[in-house]
Design a protein around this motif. Sequence first.
Motif, mmCIF file in Angstrom:
data_model
loop_
_atom_site.group_PDB
_atom_site.id
_atom_site.type_symbol
_atom_site.label_atom_id
_atom_site.label_comp_id
_atom_site.label_asym_id
_atom_site.label_seq_id
_atom_site.Cartn_x
_atom_site.Cartn_y
_atom_site.Cartn_z
ATOM 1 N N ALA A 22 21.967 42.376 -34.818
ATOM 2 C CA ALA A 22 21.095 42.970 -33.718
ATOM 3 C C ALA A 22 21.191 44.570 -33.901
ATOM 4 N N LEU A 23 22.169 45.153 -34.063
ATOM 5 C CA LEU A 23 22.547 46.845 -34.068
ATOM 6 C C LEU A 23 21.952 47.505 -35.559
ATOM 7 N N MET A 24 21.870 46.172 -36.568
ATOM 8 C CA MET A 24 20.985 46.624 -37.803
ATOM 9 C C MET A 24 19.753 46.116 -37.992
ATOM 10 N N ARG A 25 18.919 45.915 -36.664
ATOM 11 C CA ARG A 25 17.574 45.915 -36.544
ATOM 12 C C ARG A 25 17.181 44.352 -36.735
ATOM 13 N N TRP A 26 18.016 43.451 -36.711
ATOM 14 C CA TRP A 26 17.654 42.030 -36.939
ATOM 15 C C TRP A 26 17.176 41.555 -35.616
ATOM 16 N N GLU A 27 16.290 40.588 -35.564
ATOM 17 C CA GLU A 27 15.952 39.828 -34.359
ATOM 18 C C GLU A 27 17.022 38.571 -34.248
ATOM 19 N N VAL A 28 17.641 38.352 -33.436
ATOM 20 C CA VAL A 28 18.589 37.407 -33.264
ATOM 21 C C VAL A 28 18.303 36.428 -31.970
ATOM 22 N N ARG A 29 18.383 34.991 -32.188
ATOM 23 C CA ARG A 29 18.305 34.066 -31.382
ATOM 24 C C ARG A 29 19.372 33.286 -31.308
ATOM 25 N N ILE A 30 19.927 33.141 -30.269
ATOM 26 C CA ILE A 30 21.390 32.468 -29.920
ATOM 27 C C ILE A 30 21.155 31.120 -28.997
ATOM 28 N N PHE A 31 22.012 30.047 -29.749
ATOM 29 C CA PHE A 31 22.161 28.906 -28.860
ATOM 30 C C PHE A 31 23.384 28.685 -28.663
ATOM 31 N N ASP A 32 23.672 28.476 -27.549
ATOM 32 C CA ASP A 32 25.090 28.077 -27.189
ATOM 33 C C ASP A 32 25.129 27.278 -25.761
ATOM 34 N N PRO A 33 25.760 26.092 -25.547
ATOM 35 C CA PRO A 33 25.507 25.348 -24.415
ATOM 36 C C PRO A 33 26.301 25.892 -23.084
ATOM 37 N N ASP A 34 27.281 26.897 -23.401
ATOM 38 C CA ASP A 34 28.097 27.233 -22.338
ATOM 39 C C ASP A 34 27.297 28.135 -21.187
ATOM 40 N N PRO A 35 27.078 27.764 -20.148
ATOM 41 C CA PRO A 35 26.352 28.547 -19.024
ATOM 42 C C PRO A 35 26.813 29.785 -18.992
ATOM 43 N N GLU A 36 27.959 30.220 -19.328
ATOM 44 C CA GLU A 36 28.413 31.513 -19.444
ATOM 45 C C GLU A 36 28.120 32.568 -20.751
ATOM 46 N N ALA A 58 24.365 58.941 -39.676
ATOM 47 C CA ALA A 58 23.070 58.913 -39.643
ATOM 48 C C ALA A 58 22.520 58.165 -38.471
ATOM 49 N N PRO A 59 21.450 58.215 -37.907
ATOM 50 C CA PRO A 59 20.671 57.512 -36.616
ATOM 51 C C PRO A 59 20.909 55.965 -36.897
ATOM 52 N N MET A 60 21.104 55.191 -35.907
ATOM 53 C CA MET A 60 21.208 53.902 -36.069
ATOM 54 C C MET A 60 19.776 53.220 -36.024
ATOM 55 N N PRO A 61 19.709 52.110 -36.735
ATOM 56 C CA PRO A 61 18.249 51.481 -36.769
ATOM 57 C C PRO A 61 17.972 51.207 -35.234
ATOM 58 N N THR A 62 16.622 50.902 -35.060
ATOM 59 C CA THR A 62 16.161 50.398 -33.670
ATOM 60 C C THR A 62 16.662 48.886 -33.405
ATOM 61 N N ARG A 63 17.381 48.787 -32.387
ATOM 62 C CA ARG A 63 18.124 47.513 -32.067
ATOM 63 C C ARG A 63 17.104 46.186 -31.892
ATOM 64 N N GLY A 64 17.462 45.440 -32.736
ATOM 65 C CA GLY A 64 16.778 43.918 -32.713
ATOM 66 C C GLY A 64 16.834 43.382 -31.394
ATOM 67 N N ALA A 65 16.095 42.592 -30.932
ATOM 68 C CA ALA A 65 15.948 41.887 -29.765
ATOM 69 C C ALA A 65 16.965 40.682 -29.848
ATOM 70 N N ILE A 66 17.755 40.255 -28.750
ATOM 71 C CA ILE A 66 18.392 39.002 -28.611
ATOM 72 C C ILE A 66 17.756 38.208 -27.661
ATOM 73 N N THR A 67 17.537 36.768 -28.157
ATOM 74 C CA THR A 67 17.102 35.868 -27.207
ATOM 75 C C THR A 67 17.862 34.729 -27.235
ATOM 76 N N SER A 321 22.631 55.006 -46.659
ATOM 77 C CA SER A 321 21.592 54.256 -46.718
ATOM 78 C C SER A 321 20.895 54.090 -45.725
ATOM 79 N N LEU A 322 21.222 54.265 -44.614
ATOM 80 C CA LEU A 322 20.621 54.400 -43.335
ATOM 81 C C LEU A 322 19.866 55.858 -42.953
ATOM 82 N N ARG A 323 20.335 56.789 -43.652
ATOM 83 C CA ARG A 323 19.862 58.085 -43.420
ATOM 84 C C ARG A 323 18.475 58.345 -44.117
#
Length: 471
Positions: A22-36, A58-67, A321-323
Amino acid sequence: MTGSAAIIGGGVIGGGWAARFALMRWEVRIFDPDPEAERKIGEVMANAARVLPMLYEAPMPTRGAITYVGTVAEAVAGADWIQESVPERLDIKHRVIAEIQAACSPDAVLASSTSGFKPSELQQGAARSGQIMVAHPFNPVYLLPLIELVPSAASDAAIVTRAKEILTAIGMYPLHVRAEIDAHIADRFLEAVWREALWLVKDGIATTEEIDNAIRYGFGLRWAQMGLFETYRVAGGEAGMRHFMAQFGPCLQWPWTKLTDVPEFTDELVDLIAGQSDAQSGHMGIRDLERLRDNNLVAILRALKQQGAAAGKLILDHDNSLRASLGDEIPLVTVRRVVPVDWTDINGHMNEGRYGQLFSDASEELMIHIGADREYIAAGHSYFTAETSIRYLAETHAGEDIRVTTRVALGAGKKLKLWHQMHRAADDALLATCDQFLLHVSLETRRSCPPLPHVAAALDRLAAAHAEVTA
């Protein structure tokens, strides 16, 4: 390179993977059955968001969404990278891999975080063995760059190549393990050290704290920068590794260690180890220990980065490479970064010397913008700072997102005068200013001289543009 990543199984490792992507601008989807899961991964993400940007200038990429999603199928649909981090039971992994492959793209990288299973074991009964491999990380995943990438003979070479490209693009080091082996590479070392440590405690030779001190005050510091074989090469002196092997090779026959023996894993041994560990570190909570660990890792990695050595060289290359090149905004935003922990002083705020470094970095970015770059300097020309005046207007703390804007106040002949302003990104507060005067010099004579025509022309255009805005 960006895309979408699916994280199957959160926890410490899965959460670390999610944060890194996510911090490298990827969209992330998470599955984990743990309610916490959302809370736990959120805490990991908060740690990562605080410290990972401290490694970079260098400035960090725009953060990707975590769903967070409710099924494996929702997580993996259309994903480019799928990371399985479920418990270390082969039956569970086989079931989850079958669910993943029923819904994912055949071209996706399907990687497992397993430290114990070989890829051929994971591929048993799989619909598409070729896309499955091991990508074994190290905790914390968001800071430590090593990934043991282990394919099998059945793994698709094209997918393995793409996996290495993706890992490199997000700032990690894919160590391609050429042959399947139990526990891969790094964990075999860790197991040997762990086994010997258990004997030393069990036999009353050393406590858990004394063993930790032996590592962190001694060879652990060497290993962080040189590894094992390079350390021993240096130990061999001018004659190198051959001399070291000849001198110390015979001791391998001596009965110093118990690496082939395992102490009996009894309740008494567990109580002994746990009791000493509680006495050593029980006064600190797990989040306090993680924060201390991460702060120390950032400081160590930044020191290695400054030297361009070991893991620091990897971060330096990724930072470059990020700059991005500067745009045409006025004033120019010459620095966007997060303040690292090693920039603070005894008062807990940014040390005044670091302001000088920050404004120097801003000047270098402007120099690059007008063509006075590394090639220009290598050809024998540059700008030297002749005078600087810095005003400190407000405190700046580690972890704060800051930017520096730069305006050309004077650009005539060999003279260059810059006006820098440092702002906090969160509230746009003005933190410091810098009035800087530079002279163009010949690196051959070390005396001032006019810049070359293409730099002079670029500087004239920039100075004129800035003068129009401030007039």
